[in-house]
Scaffold this motif. Structure first.
Motif, PDB file in Angstrom:
ATOM      1  N   LEU A 103      38.131  27.526  39.431  1.00 25.34           N
ATOM      2  CA  LEU A 103      37.203  28.629  39.719  1.00 25.34           C
ATOM      3  C   LEU A 103      36.241  28.850  38.575  1.00 25.34           C
ATOM      4  O   LEU A 103      35.081  29.152  38.761  1.00 25.34           O
ATOM      5  N   GLN A 104      36.744  28.769  37.349  1.00 29.69           N
ATOM      6  CA  GLN A 104      35.893  28.936  36.182  1.00 29.69           C
ATOM      7  C   GLN A 104      36.639  28.521  34.928  1.00 29.69           C
ATOM      8  O   GLN A 104      37.860  28.642  34.904  1.00 29.69           O
ATOM      9  N   PRO A 105      35.985  28.024  33.884  1.00 30.17           N
ATOM     10  CA  PRO A 105      34.584  27.595  33.931  1.00 30.17           C
ATOM     11  C   PRO A 105      34.511  26.232  34.631  1.00 30.17           C
ATOM     12  O   PRO A 105      35.538  25.708  35.046  1.00 30.17           O
ATOM     13  N   ASP A 118      35.661  43.132  45.830  1.00 31.88           N
ATOM     14  CA  ASP A 118      36.534  42.426  44.906  1.00 31.88           C
ATOM     15  C   ASP A 118      35.673  41.257  44.458  1.00 31.88           C
ATOM     16  O   ASP A 118      35.421  40.335  45.239  1.00 31.88           O
ATOM     17  N   HIS A 119      35.187  41.293  43.226  1.00 37.87           N
ATOM     18  CA  HIS A 119      34.133  40.333  42.874  1.00 37.87           C
ATOM     19  C   HIS A 119      34.637  38.886  42.909  1.00 37.87           C
ATOM     20  O   HIS A 119      33.843  37.963  42.976  1.00 37.87           O
ATOM     21  N   TYR A 120      35.981  38.692  42.946  1.00 38.59           N
ATOM     22  CA  TYR A 120      36.482  37.321  43.064  1.00 38.59           C
ATOM     23  C   TYR A 120      36.066  36.683  44.393  1.00 38.59           C
ATOM     24  O   TYR A 120      35.873  35.489  44.477  1.00 38.59           O
ATOM     25  N   LEU A 121      35.914  37.514  45.410  1.00 36.10           N
ATOM     26  CA  LEU A 121      35.524  36.976  46.717  1.00 36.10           C
ATOM     27  C   LEU A 121      34.063  36.518  46.726  1.00 36.10           C
ATOM     28  O   LEU A 121      33.639  35.808  47.628  1.00 36.10           O
ATOM     29  N   GLY A 122      33.300  36.934  45.714  1.00 37.25           N
ATOM     30  CA  GLY A 122      31.903  36.516  45.645  1.00 37.25           C
ATOM     31  C   GLY A 122      31.726  35.244  44.834  1.00 37.25           C
ATOM     32  O   GLY A 122      30.628  34.702  44.750  1.00 37.25           O
ATOM     33  N   LYS A 123      32.807  34.760  44.218  1.00 40.33           N
ATOM     34  CA  LYS A 123      32.677  33.554  43.389  1.00 40.33           C
ATOM     35  C   LYS A 123      32.491  32.326  44.280  1.00 40.33           C
ATOM     36  O   LYS A 123      33.161  32.186  45.300  1.00 40.33           O
ATOM     37  N   GLU A 124      31.600  31.455  43.814  1.00 43.49           N
ATOM     38  CA  GLU A 124      31.248  30.263  44.596  1.00 43.49           C
ATOM     39  C   GLU A 124      32.491  29.465  45.040  1.00 43.49           C
ATOM     40  O   GLU A 124      32.670  29.148  46.205  1.00 43.49           O
ATOM     41  N   GLU A 168      33.796  50.118  44.244  1.00 47.53           N
ATOM     42  CA  GLU A 168      34.320  49.167  43.266  1.00 47.53           C
ATOM     43  C   GLU A 168      35.800  49.394  43.075  1.00 47.53           C
ATOM     44  O   GLU A 168      36.311  50.475  43.352  1.00 47.53           O
ATOM     45  N   LYS A 169      36.487  48.411  42.542  1.00 45.81           N
ATOM     46  CA  LYS A 169      37.829  48.652  42.087  1.00 45.81           C
ATOM     47  C   LYS A 169      37.776  49.441  40.786  1.00 45.81           C
ATOM     48  O   LYS A 169      36.748  49.377  40.115  1.00 45.81           O
ATOM     49  N   PRO A 170      38.787  50.156  40.325  1.00 47.12           N
ATOM     50  CA  PRO A 170      40.076  50.242  41.004  1.00 47.12           C
ATOM     51  C   PRO A 170      39.995  51.131  42.246  1.00 47.12           C
ATOM     52  O   PRO A 170      39.507  52.246  42.166  1.00 47.12           O
ATOM     53  N   ASN A 207      44.627  42.871  43.272  1.00 45.49           N
ATOM     54  CA  ASN A 207      43.340  42.593  43.915  1.00 45.49           C
ATOM     55  C   ASN A 207      42.960  41.120  43.804  1.00 45.49           C
ATOM     56  O   ASN A 207      43.084  40.372  44.774  1.00 45.49           O
ATOM     57  N   HIS A 208      42.523  40.674  42.612  1.00 44.65           N
ATOM     58  CA  HIS A 208      41.946  39.330  42.519  1.00 44.65           C
ATOM     59  C   HIS A 208      42.952  38.226  42.876  1.00 44.65           C
ATOM     60  O   HIS A 208      42.666  37.345  43.685  1.00 44.65           O
ATOM     61  N   LEU A 209      44.139  38.272  42.267  1.00 38.34           N
ATOM     62  CA  LEU A 209      45.091  37.190  42.545  1.00 38.34           C
ATOM     63  C   LEU A 209      45.598  37.257  43.978  1.00 38.34           C
ATOM     64  O   LEU A 209      45.821  36.231  44.624  1.00 38.34           O
ATOM     65  N   ARG A 221      48.085  46.012  38.143  1.00 41.27           N
ATOM     66  CA  ARG A 221      47.083  46.789  38.898  1.00 41.27           C
ATOM     67  C   ARG A 221      45.676  46.231  38.691  1.00 41.27           C
ATOM     68  O   ARG A 221      44.852  46.286  39.597  1.00 41.27           O
ATOM     69  N   ASP A 222      45.406  45.751  37.495  1.00 43.58           N
ATOM     70  CA  ASP A 222      44.035  45.327  37.160  1.00 43.58           C
ATOM     71  C   ASP A 222      43.671  43.984  37.801  1.00 43.58           C
ATOM     72  O   ASP A 222      42.523  43.784  38.188  1.00 43.58           O
ATOM     73  N   MET A 223      44.620  43.084  37.907  1.00 47.09           N
ATOM     74  CA  MET A 223      44.303  41.726  38.355  1.00 47.09           C
ATOM     75  C   MET A 223      45.105  41.257  39.572  1.00 47.09           C
ATOM     76  O   MET A 223      44.575  40.623  40.466  1.00 47.09           O
ATOM     77  N   GLY A 230      46.633  36.677  32.407  1.00 53.07           N
ATOM     78  CA  GLY A 230      46.856  37.367  31.149  1.00 53.07           C
ATOM     79  C   GLY A 230      45.623  37.370  30.286  1.00 53.07           C
ATOM     80  O   GLY A 230      44.689  36.591  30.504  1.00 53.07           O
ATOM     81  N   LYS A 231      45.655  38.262  29.327  1.00 58.48           N
ATOM     82  CA  LYS A 231      44.555  38.356  28.362  1.00 58.48           C
ATOM     83  C   LYS A 231      45.003  37.711  27.055  1.00 58.48           C
ATOM     84  O   LYS A 231      46.188  37.567  26.793  1.00 58.48           O
ATOM     85  N   ARG A 232      43.989  37.342  26.225  1.00 53.89           N
ATOM     86  CA  ARG A 232      44.224  36.710  24.934  1.00 53.89           C
ATOM     87  C   ARG A 232      45.077  35.447  25.060  1.00 53.89           C
ATOM     88  O   ARG A 232      45.957  35.182  24.248  1.00 53.89           O
ATOM     89  N   ALA A 283      43.495  32.896  33.531  1.00 56.66           N
ATOM     90  CA  ALA A 283      43.751  33.102  32.100  1.00 56.66           C
ATOM     91  C   ALA A 283      42.458  33.525  31.415  1.00 56.66           C
ATOM     92  O   ALA A 283      41.405  32.954  31.671  1.00 56.66           O
ATOM     93  N   GLU A 284      42.567  34.526  30.564  1.00 58.85           N
ATOM     94  CA  GLU A 284      41.391  34.995  29.823  1.00 58.85           C
ATOM     95  C   GLU A 284      41.685  34.906  28.325  1.00 58.85           C
ATOM     96  O   GLU A 284      42.834  35.049  27.910  1.00 58.85           O
ATOM     97  N   THR A 285      40.628  34.711  27.542  1.00 55.35           N
ATOM     98  CA  THR A 285      40.810  34.713  26.084  1.00 55.35           C
ATOM     99  C   THR A 285      40.540  36.098  25.516  1.00 55.35           C
ATOM    100  O   THR A 285      41.018  36.430  24.440  1.00 55.35           O
TER     101      THR A 285
END
Ligand code: BG6
Length: 481
Positions: A366-368, A172-178, A142-144, A234-236, A229-231, A325-327, A210-212
């Motif tokens: 990608l979501q939602p 990288d769980h983003y690669l598993g997204k539909e 898993e990451k990290p 890897n994901h982006l 490092r978190d996003m 970003g978060k929030r 973007a995350e809330t």
């Protein structure tokens, strides 16, 4: 279609990821009839449980994280009967002999390291030492995957000491997204887009995740990582690779990963003024970032926006804008491909203006609400004269695919790919290293000049400077909604 019979050992089997994602995901695959009746899932961790205690723990986890599926108690009982547990000390001797007797030699063997990277090397070594894994076994990490190039290299070396690259599945769980996979289907399964997929026709590309949510209870980890490092690393980066890569000659592990690697290697160094870092401040009764991570002097970013260039023939002159970003004001992940305006307007109409842009925009959501829209310019109905407007051709996948076409979530799909032995949607060691190689100098630059992130309001679209990053180029971000 059921996969081959398997034994899956989950190290960290009592942990958050196992309870939240891995086991509920496996249960859904069980319900979908994909798990062979003799497949076994073995939880392994330091805590003392017997099989019954572990099954109770997982029953509660499934009820908490997938209440709907858990309602089918008969199915849940059947699934739990395939689970067992062994207490294992990753750095000692306890449990390894028992594990060796539990894992069957003649089935697919997969070992999921759902633990911190500090234990990857120990686990790999002991699996080898106790002859539990063999040359056909698979390990899942898993990451990290490291926190910089050196640590990633060290992890790769630890794993490579006992396992071949073809046995290592870096998630990288983003690669598993539909929709992330749909991105490849759209690009390479249609003739419509690929001829236009270059700097001649594409003005720019935006990638937004973007995350809330804030950093929640993960402050300890997050404050040492930050959004880069978190996003981003890897994901982006993975999304960028899939959007920008050349067509692979087939949808196979090395063909796809070779092309992604070329994109990372072609990234130009990012100029400092093309990056905006942000940190969410307190708002009303919501704590700010620094309170969340309990570090009043934290300069870690919870938001990042940047402008990138890919130095190759296809993309010279087309900038890529990334932000996460978060929030923020809404949970929304999407890629917007903004095409150039038509080269000449034959209509006596105000041209491309901010309030009435006339250009094609392909949005891959990608979501939602996974799906795609394509903005096309048409004549405004009912008006005298030729007034042009943009309207979206809308394709929400759930609607198009009909009721009940619930796609498996990222973890379900990826774990099944491990059992099938398909590495296409997993990161190769050199890819991860190349991504860190690109990230490291940026982070070192911030440290060298003691860069301070801009504060932004919770519920906003991030710091003002991020908007300016686009405005300076006469462009603007898609709305986060
Ligand atoms: C994880 C990050 O990898 O991805 C989290 O560590 C982030 O900080 C999460 O919240 C986002 O994943 P998703 O699937 O909810 O978009």
């Amino acid at each position: 279609i059921p996969v081959d019979e398997f034994d899956l050992v989950i190290f960290g089997g009592t942990g958050d990821l196992a309870r939240r994602k891995i086991l509920p995901g496996l249960f859904r695959r069980y319900c979908a009839g994909q798990m062979p009746p003799n497949a076994r899932i073995i939880g392994a961790a330091r805590s003392d449980y017997d099989d019954a205690g572990y099954r109770d723990l997982i029953r509660l986890a499934v009820a908490e994280f997938d209440a709907d599926s858990a309602k089918d108690t008969a199915k849940l009982d059947g699934f739990l009967a395939q689970l067992s547990y062994v207490t294992v000390d990753a750095r000692g001797t306890q449990g390894w002999d028992t594990l060796a007797t539990l894992v069957r030699p003649d089935v697919v063997k997969a070992f999921y390291f759902s633990v911190g990277p500090g234990l990857f090397g120990d686990l790999a070594e002991r699996l080898h030492l106790h002859e539990i894994a063999d040359s056909a076994s698979r390990i899942v990490v898993e990451k990290p995957f490291g926190r910089d190039l050196d640590s990633a290299k060290a992890l790769n070396a630890d794993l490579a000491a006992h396992f071949d690259e073809t046995q290592i599945y870096r998630i990288d769980h983003y690669l598993g997204k539909e929709t992330v996979q749909n991105l490849m289907a759209v690009r390479f399964g249609n003739v419509l887009f690929e001829p236009l997929w270059n700097s001649q026709y594409i003005d720019h590309i935006q990638i937004t995740v973007a995350e809330t949510v804030g950093v929640g209870g993960r402050g300890g980890y997050y404050d040492k990582s930050g959004a880069m490092r978190d996003m981003v690393q890897n994901h982006l980066m993975q999304l960028l690779c899939l959007i920008a890569m050349e067509p692979p000659n087939k949808f196979g592990p090395d063909a796809v990963r070779d092309e992604k690697l070329k994109v990372i290697r072609a990234l130009e160094a990012v100029q400092a003024h093309h990056i905006v870092r942000g940190q969410y401040g307190p708002l009303a009764d919501e704590q700010g970032y620094r309170e969340d991570v309990e570090n009043a002097r934290s300069f870690t970013e919870s938001f990042i926006a940047m402008k990138l260039h890919i130095a190759n023939w296809r993309w010279a002159g087309t900038p890529f804008y990334l932000r996460t970003g978060k929030r923020l004001k809404a949970q929304s992940s999407e890629i917007a491909v903004v095409f150039k305006p038509a080269p000449h307007s034959i209509f006596d109409d105000e041209t491309d203006t901010e309030n009435n842009p006339k250009r094609n925009v392909l949005i891959i959501k990608l979501q939602p609400n996974e799906g795609m829209t394509l903005d096309v310019t048409i004549k405004e109905p009912g008006q005298g004269g030729m007034r042009l407007i943009n309207v979206p051709l809308d394709m929400t996948f759930a609607e198009a695919l009909g009721e009940g076409a619930q796609a498996p979530d990222a973890y379900e799909r990826l774990i099944m790919d491990v059992i099938r032995g398909n590495q296409t949607l997993f990161m190769r060691g050199d890819e991860v290293e190349a991504a860190w190689g690109w990230t490291d100098p940026i982070i070192e630059g911030w440290q060298a000049r003691s860069d301070v992130p801009k504060t932004y309001d919770s519920g906003s679209a991030g710091p003002e400077d991020a908007l300016m990053l686009m405005h300076r180029d006469n462009r603007r971000w898609m709305e986060i909604k």
